[in-house]
Write a protein that holds these residues in place. Structure first.
Motif, mmCIF file in Angstrom:
data_model
loop_
_atom_site.group_PDB
_atom_site.id
_atom_site.type_symbol
_atom_site.label_atom_id
_atom_site.label_comp_id
_atom_site.label_asym_id
_atom_site.label_seq_id
_atom_site.Cartn_x
_atom_site.Cartn_y
_atom_site.Cartn_z
ATOM 1 N N VAL A 50 0.972 -1.045 0.008
ATOM 2 C CA VAL A 50 -0.020 0.083 -0.142
ATOM 3 C C VAL A 50 0.981 1.233 0.038
ATOM 4 C CG1 VAL A 50 -1.608 1.167 1.393
ATOM 5 C CG2 VAL A 50 -1.991 -1.268 1.351
ATOM 6 N N ARG A 51 0.532 2.152 -0.821
ATOM 7 C CA ARG A 51 1.667 3.308 -0.985
ATOM 8 C C ARG A 51 1.318 4.439 0.174
ATOM 9 N NH1 ARG A 51 0.723 2.293 -6.548
ATOM 10 N NH2 ARG A 51 -1.206 3.266 -6.470
ATOM 11 N N PRO A 52 2.472 4.973 0.478
ATOM 12 C CA PRO A 52 2.444 5.938 1.730
ATOM 13 C C PRO A 52 1.180 6.878 1.383
ATOM 14 C CG PRO A 52 4.762 5.540 1.490
ATOM 15 C CD PRO A 52 3.697 4.543 0.405
ATOM 16 N N GLY A 53 0.359 7.420 2.013
ATOM 17 C CA GLY A 53 -0.917 8.440 1.913
ATOM 18 C C GLY A 53 -1.754 7.848 0.891
ATOM 19 N N GLU A 54 -1.655 6.435 0.342
ATOM 20 C CA GLU A 54 -2.967 6.034 -0.423
ATOM 21 C C GLU A 54 -4.115 5.458 0.462
ATOM 22 O OE1 GLU A 54 -3.331 2.544 -3.978
ATOM 23 O OE2 GLU A 54 -1.912 2.320 -2.151
ATOM 24 N N ILE A 55 -5.086 5.793 0.205
ATOM 25 C CA ILE A 55 -6.386 4.910 0.625
ATOM 26 C C ILE A 55 -7.222 4.039 -0.327
ATOM 27 C CG2 ILE A 55 -8.809 5.226 1.802
ATOM 28 C CD1 ILE A 55 -7.980 8.223 2.187
ATOM 29 N N ILE A 56 -7.145 2.520 0.162
ATOM 30 C CA ILE A 56 -7.805 1.566 -0.536
ATOM 31 C C ILE A 56 -8.999 1.136 -0.134
ATOM 32 C CG2 ILE A 56 -7.482 -0.826 -1.696
ATOM 33 C CD1 ILE A 56 -4.571 -0.258 -1.800
ATOM 34 N N VAL A 57 -10.013 1.037 -0.806
ATOM 35 C CA VAL A 57 -11.257 1.023 -0.520
ATOM 36 C C VAL A 57 -11.835 -0.340 -1.036
ATOM 37 C CG1 VAL A 57 -13.896 1.561 -0.127
ATOM 38 C CG2 VAL A 57 -12.172 3.435 0.250
ATOM 39 N N VAL A 58 -12.235 -1.271 -0.418
ATOM 40 C CA VAL A 58 -12.567 -2.483 -1.206
ATOM 41 C C VAL A 58 -14.054 -2.751 -0.874
ATOM 42 C CG1 VAL A 58 -12.079 -5.027 -1.667
ATOM 43 C CG2 VAL A 58 -10.297 -3.664 -0.641
ATOM 44 N N ASP A 59 -15.029 -2.812 -1.570
ATOM 45 C CA ASP A 59 -16.354 -3.382 -1.477
ATOM 46 C C ASP A 59 -17.123 -3.856 -2.516
ATOM 47 O OD1 ASP A 59 -17.266 -1.092 -3.140
ATOM 48 O OD2 ASP A 59 -17.403 0.201 -2.050
ATOM 49 N N ARG A 60 -18.383 -3.949 -2.468
ATOM 50 C CA ARG A 60 -18.868 -5.039 -3.452
ATOM 51 C C ARG A 60 -18.577 -4.527 -5.118
ATOM 52 N NH1 ARG A 60 -24.951 -2.459 -3.283
ATOM 53 N NH2 ARG A 60 -25.495 -4.317 -4.348
ATOM 54 N N ASN A 61 -18.078 -2.920 -5.024
ATOM 55 C CA ASN A 61 -17.798 -2.559 -6.332
ATOM 56 C C ASN A 61 -16.350 -2.945 -6.712
ATOM 57 O OD1 ASN A 61 -20.448 -1.333 -6.877
ATOM 58 N ND2 ASN A 61 -19.764 0.468 -5.388
ATOM 59 N N GLY A 62 -15.618 -3.498 -5.874
ATOM 60 C CA GLY A 62 -14.308 -3.911 -6.134
ATOM 61 C C GLY A 62 -13.528 -3.259 -5.415
ATOM 62 N N LEU A 63 -12.226 -3.148 -5.848
ATOM 63 C CA LEU A 63 -11.021 -2.495 -5.295
ATOM 64 C C LEU A 63 -10.493 -1.247 -5.874
ATOM 65 C CD1 LEU A 63 -7.666 -3.840 -3.784
ATOM 66 C CD2 LEU A 63 -7.572 -2.048 -5.517
ATOM 67 N N HIS A 64 -10.635 0.056 -5.050
ATOM 68 C CA HIS A 64 -10.315 1.275 -5.817
ATOM 69 C C HIS A 64 -9.578 1.951 -4.835
ATOM 70 C CE1 HIS A 64 -13.563 1.238 -8.474
ATOM 71 N NE2 HIS A 64 -14.163 0.645 -7.525
ATOM 72 N N SER A 65 -8.455 2.492 -5.425
ATOM 73 C CA SER A 65 -7.101 3.263 -4.646
ATOM 74 C C SER A 65 -7.534 4.813 -4.897
ATOM 75 C CB SER A 65 -5.946 3.018 -5.439
ATOM 76 O OG SER A 65 -4.997 3.776 -5.026
ATOM 77 N N PHE A 66 -7.447 5.538 -3.744
ATOM 78 C CA PHE A 66 -7.490 6.940 -3.843
ATOM 79 C C PHE A 66 -6.130 7.739 -3.015
ATOM 80 C CE2 PHE A 66 -11.622 4.841 -3.265
ATOM 81 C CZ PHE A 66 -12.518 5.473 -4.218
ATOM 82 N N GLU A 67 -6.070 9.122 -3.527
ATOM 83 C CA GLU A 67 -4.970 9.547 -2.928
ATOM 84 C C GLU A 67 -5.484 10.138 -1.630
ATOM 85 O OE1 GLU A 67 -2.338 13.490 -3.495
ATOM 86 O OE2 GLU A 67 -3.024 12.619 -5.303
ATOM 87 N N GLY A 68 -4.927 9.693 -0.524
ATOM 88 C CA GLY A 68 -5.646 10.152 0.699
ATOM 89 C C GLY A 68 -4.773 11.619 0.935
ATOM 90 N N LEU A 69 -3.621 11.458 1.235
ATOM 91 C CA LEU A 69 -2.623 12.476 1.533
ATOM 92 C C LEU A 69 -1.561 12.317 0.519
ATOM 93 C CD1 LEU A 69 -2.475 12.346 5.485
ATOM 94 C CD2 LEU A 69 -3.710 14.051 4.130
ATOM 95 N N PRO A 70 -0.956 13.666 0.256
ATOM 96 C CA PRO A 70 0.331 13.775 -0.637
ATOM 97 C C PRO A 70 1.482 13.083 0.043
ATOM 98 C CG PRO A 70 -0.311 15.810 -0.235
ATOM 99 C CD PRO A 70 -1.515 15.061 0.451
ATOM 100 N N ALA A 71 2.053 12.023 -0.661
ATOM 101 C CA ALA A 71 3.122 11.356 0.020
ATOM 102 C C ALA A 71 4.454 12.205 0.372
ATOM 103 C CB ALA A 71 3.858 10.302 -0.887
ATOM 104 N N GLU A 72 4.787 11.963 1.567
ATOM 105 C CA GLU A 72 6.168 12.672 2.077
ATOM 106 C C GLU A 72 7.371 11.916 1.453
ATOM 107 O OE1 GLU A 72 5.941 15.502 3.962
ATOM 108 O OE2 GLU A 72 3.830 15.775 4.653
ATOM 109 N N GLN A 73 8.440 12.743 1.960
ATOM 110 C CA GLN A 73 9.859 11.837 1.600
ATOM 111 C C GLN A 73 9.626 10.696 2.408
ATOM 112 O OE1 GLN A 73 12.641 12.767 0.058
ATOM 113 N NE2 GLN A 73 13.501 10.754 0.815
ATOM 114 N N PRO A 74 9.956 9.497 1.796
ATOM 115 C CA PRO A 74 9.612 8.260 2.608
ATOM 116 C C PRO A 74 10.388 8.068 3.636
ATOM 117 C CG PRO A 74 10.626 7.738 0.350
ATOM 118 C CD PRO A 74 10.266 9.061 0.314
#
Ligand code: 5GP
Ligand code: SF4
Ligand code: MG
Length: 466
Positions: A214-238
Motif C-alpha cells: 500500500v503506498r504511503p498516503g494511499e487509501i484503498i477501499v474494497v467493497d462490492r464494487n471491487g477495489l479502488h485506490s484513492f489519494e489520501g494525503l500527498p506522500a512525504e519523503q519516505p
C-alpha cells in the motif's frame, strides 16, 4: 509494534484472518483480535495472549461473513490489558466500525485531551481509540472522504485496516513508517478476494499472491464494487522503518521489493567487513540474530555454528525467580552448546543491543561454557534514541548506548571486543543513502516527524494512565 490483517470477499474471512495473524505472531504476543462483517452486522472477538489461545473453531464460527480484519498487539502506546486489545470496534451514528492499527501517533495525546475536554469518553489508553472517535465524528457522505479527513488530523506512524458492515479500507501514513502489503487470493468458486497484511508471511500461509505495498498516503477501499485506490494525503519523503529489516519482520517476508532474509544477510556481511574478527566460530543469538550471523560467517570465512539453542516453550508465564536462581532467566530461553564453544574464540552476532542486559548474560553463559574469547558483533548501529513511531524502545536512561561509549558497553557486557555496524554501512548494505528511504531515528536521533509535544511511546503511555 503490531501485526494487522484484512480480507474482503471470501466466505472464510475470519478463518483466513486467524491464519494471517498466526503468520504474524512474531509482531505481537500480547493480545489478538478479529472483527468480521457479514454485510449486515459486524462481530468482534479479542483476548489477551497468543492467537492460538484466543481463538478456536467455536469462536471463529461466531465471526461469520465475507470480510474481516485482525490484529496482534505488542504494546506501545497504552497499557497491557484487554481494553487496549484490537480491533477497536464501536457502534456509532452511521453503524459499526472496527479499526486495527500498527504504528504510533505522535499527536494522539493532544487530540485526546482536546476531545476529552469536549466530553468524549475513552475506554482504553491506546492511541488507536482516537482514530475511532475522529472517524465517528466525521459527517462526509462517502467513507473514503471521512477517512481522508481523519488522516489529515492524525500525525505519526500508522498502517490501518478499517472495517464497516460493507467495506474494508486500508491506508498508510504519508511517510510509510510501517509496512502494509496488498495481496490477492483466489476463491474456491474461482472469484478473487483481496487481502492486506503487515507482512507477506501472512499471504504465503494462505496461498495469496503479493501484489504490492500500500503506498504511503494511499487509501484503498474494497467493497462490492471491487477495489479502488484513492489519494489520501500527498506522500512525504519516505521514511520506512529500517528496524523492520534489522529485527522486526520475519526473514521469509518481503518488505516492498526487498527480501528480509537478504537484507539481514547483507547487514551481516557489511558488519564482517567493518568489524572483522579473529575467531574460531561464528554463532548467532537466535532467532533474530541468525540470518545476519550467517552473512557475517560467510563474509569472514569463519565456520558457522548454532552455539546457542533457543527454547520455543518459554511462554509468557514467567515466574520471577529468587536471587539464588535468578540467572536461570536467560538460560530458560537460551542454552549454550558446550561441544561447539569449549576452548574456542567465539564471535557471537546479534541484531541489536537495547538495554544490554541479555547480551551480558549471554557472554557470561558462553564463558561458563568454556569460550576462550567472546567477541560481540551487532548488525545495527548503537540504539541511542527512543522510537516515536511504534516500537517500544526504552527511554534514554535505559538505552545502554545512550548512556555509555562502545568501550564502556563492552566492559559492562564483559566481552573481549564489541563491534557495531555504522549508520552509512547499514543503509549502504540495504542499497540506500541517508534520508532517501529509511527512518533511522533510533540510531541517528533525526526524527522525521516531530512529536508535538514530545511523546515517545512510553511518555504517551504514562500520560494516558494519569
Ligand atoms: P538487550 O540488549 O536489551 O539485552 O536485548 C537485545 C535483544 O533484544 C536482541 O536480541 C534483540 O533481538 C531484541 N530486541 C530488539 N528490539 C526489541 C524489541 O523492540 N522488543 C523485544 N522484545 N526485543 C527486542
Ligand atoms: Fe524504526 Fe527506529 Fe524509526 Fe522507530 S525510530 S520507526 S524503530 S527506524
Ligand atoms: Mg534477539
Amino acid at each position: 509494534m503490531c501485526g494487522i490483517f484484512g480480507v474482503y470477499g471470501h466466505p472464510e474471512a475470519s478463518n483466513l484472518a486467524y491464519l494471517g495473524l498466526h503468520a504474524q505472531q512474531h509482531r505481537g504476543q500480547e493480545s489478538a483480535g478479529i472483527s468480521a462483517s457479514d454485510g449486515q452486522r459486524q462481530r468482534t472477538w479479542r483476548g489477551m495472549g497468543l492467537v492460538v489461545d484466543v481463538f478456536n473453531q467455536e469462536r471463529l464460527k461466531h465471526l461469520p461473513g465475507r470480510a474481516a480484519i485482525g490484529h496482534v498487539r505488542y504494546s506501545t502506546a497504552g497499557d497491557s490489558d484487554l481494553a487496549n486489545a484490537q480491533p477497536f470496534a464501536v457502534r456509532h451514528g452511521r453503524g459499526q466500525l472496527a479499526v486495527a492499527h500498527n504504528g504510533n501517533l505522535v499527536n494522539a495525546a493532544a487530540l485526546r485531551r482536546e476531545m476529552e475536554q469536549r466530553g468524549s469518553i475513552f475506554t482504553s489508553t491506546a492511541d488507536t481509540e482516537v482514530i475511532v472517535h475522529l472517524l465517528a465524528r466525521r459527517q462526509e457522505r462517502r467513507l473514503v472522504e471521512r477517512v481522508r479527513a481523519v488522516i489529515g488530523e492524525i500525525r505519526g506512524a500508522y498502517s490501518l485496516v478499517l472495517l464497516t458492515e460493507r467495506a474494508l479500507v486500508a491506508t498508510r501514513d504519508p511517510w510509510g513508517f510501517r509496512p502494509l502489503a496488498l495481496g490477492r487470493l483466489r476463491r474456491p468458486d474461482g472469484g478473487e478476494a483481496w487481502v492486506f497484511a503487515s507482512e507477506t508471511s501472512a499471504f504465503d500461509l494462505i496461498n495469496a499472491t503479493y501484489v504490492r505495498p500500500v503506498r504511503p498516503g494511499e487509501i484503498i477501499v474494497v467493497d462490492r464494487n471491487g477495489l479502488h485506490s484513492f489519494e489520501g494525503l500527498p506522500a512525504e519523503q519516505p521514511h520506512f522503518c529500517v528496524f523492520e529489516h534489522i529485527y522486526f519482520a520475519r526473514p521469509d517476508s518481503m518488505l516492498g521489493d526487498s527480501s528480509v532474509y537478504e537484507s539481514r544477510d547483507l547487514l551481516g556481511r557489511q558488519l564482517a567487513r567493518e568489524q572483522p574478527v579473529s575467531a574460531d566460530i561464528v554463532i548467532p543469538v537466535p532467532d533474530s540474530g541468525t540470518t545476519a550471523a550467517l552473512g557475517f560467517a560467510r563474509e569472514s570465512a569463519i565456520p558457522f555454528g548454532m552455539g546457542l539453542i533457543r527454547s520455543h516453550y518459554v511462554g509468557r508465564t514467567f515466574i520471577e525467580p529468587q536471587e539464588s536462581i535468578r540467572h536461570f532467566g536467560v538460560r530458560l530461553k537460551l542454552a549454550p552448546v558446550r561441544h561447539l564453544i569449549d576452548g574456542k574464540r567465539v564471535c557471537v552476532v546479534d541484531d541489536s543491543l537495547v538495554r544490554g542486559t541479555t547480551s551480558r548474560k549471554i557472554v557470561t553463559m558462553l564463558r561458563q561454557a568454556g569460550a576462550r574469547e567472546v567477541h560481540l558483533r551487532i548488525s545495527a548501529p548503537p540504539t541511542r534514541h527512543p522510537c516515536f513511531y511504534g516500537i517500544d524502545t526504552p527511554s534514554y536512561e535505559e538505552l545502554i548506548a545512550a548512556q555509555k561509549t562502545p568501550a564502556e558497553i563492552a566492559e559492562y557486557i564483559g566481552c573481549d571486543t564489541l563491534g557495531y555496524l555504522s549508520l552509512e554501512g547499514m543503509l549502504g548494505a540495504l542499497g540506500q543513502r541517508r534520508g532517501a528511504f529509511f527512518c533511522d531515528a533510533c540510531f541517528s536521533g533525526e526524527y522525521p516527524v516531530a512529536a508535538d509535544p514530545p511523546t515517545p511511546a512510553r511518555a504517551l503511555r504514562t500520560a494516558a494512565r494519569r
